[in-house]
Write a protein that holds these residues in place. Sequence first.
Motif, PDB file in Angstrom:
ATOM      1  N   GLU A 123       2.014   4.051  -7.163  1.00 18.69           N
ATOM      2  CA  GLU A 123       1.297   4.746  -6.107  1.00 18.69           C
ATOM      3  C   GLU A 123       0.684   6.014  -6.679  1.00 18.69           C
ATOM      4  O   GLU A 123       1.332   6.793  -7.357  1.00 18.69           O
ATOM      5  CB  GLU A 123       2.241   5.117  -4.970  1.00 18.69           C
ATOM      6  N   ARG A 231      -3.009  -5.871   6.269  1.00 18.39           N
ATOM      7  CA  ARG A 231      -2.290  -6.175   5.030  1.00 18.39           C
ATOM      8  C   ARG A 231      -1.861  -7.647   5.010  1.00 18.39           C
ATOM      9  O   ARG A 231      -1.688  -8.233   3.942  1.00 18.39           O
ATOM     10  CB  ARG A 231      -1.050  -5.274   4.916  1.00 18.39           C
ATOM     11  N   LEU A 234      -4.157  -9.990   2.998  1.00 18.99           N
ATOM     12  CA  LEU A 234      -3.914 -10.055   1.561  1.00 18.99           C
ATOM     13  C   LEU A 234      -2.660 -10.870   1.258  1.00 18.99           C
ATOM     14  O   LEU A 234      -2.626 -11.644   0.296  1.00 18.99           O
ATOM     15  CB  LEU A 234      -3.791  -8.643   0.991  1.00 18.99           C
ATOM     16  N   GLN A 235      -1.639 -10.706   2.085  1.00 19.71           N
ATOM     17  CA  GLN A 235      -0.413 -11.489   1.889  1.00 19.71           C
ATOM     18  C   GLN A 235      -0.710 -12.985   1.958  1.00 19.71           C
ATOM     19  O   GLN A 235      -0.232 -13.769   1.129  1.00 19.71           O
ATOM     20  CB  GLN A 235       0.633 -11.115   2.942  1.00 19.71           C
ATOM     21  N   PHE A 248       2.774  -7.979  -4.508  1.00 22.12           N
ATOM     22  CA  PHE A 248       1.972  -7.553  -3.362  1.00 22.12           C
ATOM     23  C   PHE A 248       1.662  -6.056  -3.391  1.00 22.12           C
ATOM     24  O   PHE A 248       0.507  -5.645  -3.229  1.00 22.12           O
ATOM     25  CB  PHE A 248       2.691  -7.912  -2.053  1.00 22.12           C
ATOM     26  N   GLY A 249       2.677  -5.221  -3.598  1.00 22.80           N
ATOM     27  CA  GLY A 249       2.462  -3.780  -3.600  1.00 22.80           C
ATOM     28  C   GLY A 249       1.496  -3.337  -4.687  1.00 22.80           C
ATOM     29  O   GLY A 249       0.591  -2.530  -4.430  1.00 22.80           O
ATOM     30  N   CYS A 252      -2.087  -4.362  -3.788  1.00 20.89           N
ATOM     31  CA  CYS A 252      -2.657  -3.494  -2.746  1.00 20.89           C
ATOM     32  C   CYS A 252      -3.224  -2.211  -3.349  1.00 20.89           C
ATOM     33  O   CYS A 252      -4.325  -1.774  -2.988  1.00 20.89           O
ATOM     34  CB  CYS A 252      -1.593  -3.141  -1.709  1.00 20.89           C
ATOM     35  N   ASP A 256      -7.223  -1.254  -3.315  1.00 23.47           N
ATOM     36  CA  ASP A 256      -7.644  -0.025  -2.642  1.00 23.47           C
ATOM     37  C   ASP A 256      -8.669   0.764  -3.461  1.00 23.47           C
ATOM     38  O   ASP A 256      -9.363   1.627  -2.944  1.00 23.47           O
ATOM     39  CB  ASP A 256      -6.419   0.853  -2.363  1.00 23.47           C
ATOM     40  N   VAL A 332      -7.259  -2.094   2.490  1.00 22.41           N
ATOM     41  CA  VAL A 332      -5.808  -2.326   2.443  1.00 22.41           C
ATOM     42  C   VAL A 332      -5.020  -1.024   2.516  1.00 22.41           C
ATOM     43  O   VAL A 332      -3.828  -1.046   2.792  1.00 22.41           O
ATOM     44  CB  VAL A 332      -5.398  -3.110   1.169  1.00 22.41           C
ATOM     45  N   ARG A 333      -5.670   0.139   2.262  1.00 22.97           N
ATOM     46  CA  ARG A 333      -5.011   1.444   2.172  1.00 22.97           C
ATOM     47  C   ARG A 333      -4.077   1.496   0.961  1.00 22.97           C
ATOM     48  O   ARG A 333      -3.454   0.513   0.612  1.00 22.97           O
ATOM     49  CB  ARG A 333      -4.244   1.803   3.446  1.00 22.97           C
ATOM     50  N   TYR A 338       2.321   0.481   4.292  1.00 20.33           N
ATOM     51  CA  TYR A 338       1.580  -0.239   5.332  1.00 20.33           C
ATOM     52  C   TYR A 338       1.950  -1.723   5.350  1.00 20.33           C
ATOM     53  O   TYR A 338       2.143  -2.338   4.303  1.00 20.33           O
ATOM     54  CB  TYR A 338       0.079  -0.074   5.144  1.00 20.33           C
ATOM     55  N   THR A 339       2.015  -2.291   6.567  1.00 19.84           N
ATOM     56  CA  THR A 339       2.484  -3.691   6.704  1.00 19.84           C
ATOM     57  C   THR A 339       1.548  -4.579   7.509  1.00 19.84           C
ATOM     58  O   THR A 339       1.636  -5.805   7.411  1.00 19.84           O
ATOM     59  CB  THR A 339       3.859  -3.725   7.387  1.00 19.84           C
TER      60      THR A 339
END
Length: 487
Positions: A123, A231, A234-235, A248-249, A252, A256, A332-333, A338-339
């Motif tokens: 992040e 989100r 994307l999943q 996934f994380g 994202c 972004d 996606v931020r 975020y979920t």
Amino acid sequence: MRAIQIVTTRLSSCLRPIRFELVSSSSSPRLFSNSRRLICTAAATKSNGGRSGSIVAPLVENEEVQKIDVNPPKGTRDFAPEDMRLRNWLFNHFKEVSRLFGYEEVDYPVLETEALFIRKAGEEIRDQLYCFEDRGKRRVALRPELTPSLARLVIQKGKSVSLPLKWFAIGQCWRYERMTRGRRREHYQWNMDIIGVPHVTAEAELISAIVSFFKRIGITASDVGFKVSSRKVLQELLRKYGVPENLFGRVCIIIDKIEKIPIDEIKKELGSTGISEDAIEQLLQVLSVKSLDDLEDVLGGAGEAIADLKQLFSLAEKFGYSEWIQFDASVVRGLAYYTGIVFEGFDRKGNLRAICGGGRYDRLLPTYGGDDIPACGFGFGDAVIVELLKEKNLLPELGQEVENIVCALEKDLQGAAATVATALRSKGQTVDLVLESKPLKWVFKRAARINARRLILVGKTEWEDGSVSVKVLSSGEQFQVKLNDLE
């Protein structure tokens, strides 16, 4: 020579203690005149019996003069009176919109435990923390955002609060990042959050609040729009192309950056996660989709992502802001928590970075050991919106406004003038009291500068009669009135 010592305490062992001396060679010096300067020197002497870390340094004679840098640290701001007027105007709109939607105001410490902001590796925010070890050997950080603090407070309150919670906050945030237009290393952020509502109605209301704010300050749907996605899109795409869920994380965070770095760099970063070239091409192709119908052709209509988005667009019509929002699968931020639904406010001309953003973060509270409670919210910074208002010539003219300026016509009537000022202030009126003997020409100039409505003169003859002279500055009307009748 006289001097003023300012004794400081070190915040941590990594900071050098500083002693400031304000030195003057004049009996009645003026600040920052040639005969008076600010001297900043380092000292490490401890006082006898004093606490560790405090500084006692002798006054220094004939020390080399050093001028301080009068600018604030890079990326930060001073707020002079004219800047504070604009800030207060903006914050008052934030607060009024929040009030109209029934939200309660909260606040949190600017200084938080560092662990509160350390989430998944990669992040961007993790590398932007202003963090250090305090004197108690605790790792702390200046908050880079408000949502983790919100989560902490909700967990702390536990069962003592009834759901749903509708809270808002306006707080200063700190990030050590590259500065661009509308992006600083400190900014103020308006957050509105809903805790305890699992349905898309919550996201729909939050976007409605932002639209209401824009309308209040003169921004229209032709100036600003909202890019909306989920989100879950994307999943479902990653699942469709056989990409492991544990990526996934990271994916994202990379996605972004689509509008921030070249697409070849995006492909390279995605490839470094182990995703095949074919899957990357297909993924990026679908993420360029700007229509829900086209997305449904790819994913089918049975998934949660499509259902949530359809409901949001339906609610947008009911709230009356459908012209403000559009689907964009690439949104996606960048934050890991975020979920579900995510959204970003953007400048339609493309001259500015994202104006605001938010979405659903249902799993944030459990991350900190709290109950599994659904939540969503947004953050809205103060810097970008001011840039947009400048660009649209929508900045308000906010001069100082004082209802009365009170002036004694003779020096020995200063006490009487103070009595008049106090009487008016007790009635809720604003008063600028002239504190020195000044000529009327000066008083009139000051009255014009502060946009005073009335000039109240305290003269000897009138005061002996218990009266004052009042001049209405807009019309020139002048009259005498008893102090008890002065309204």
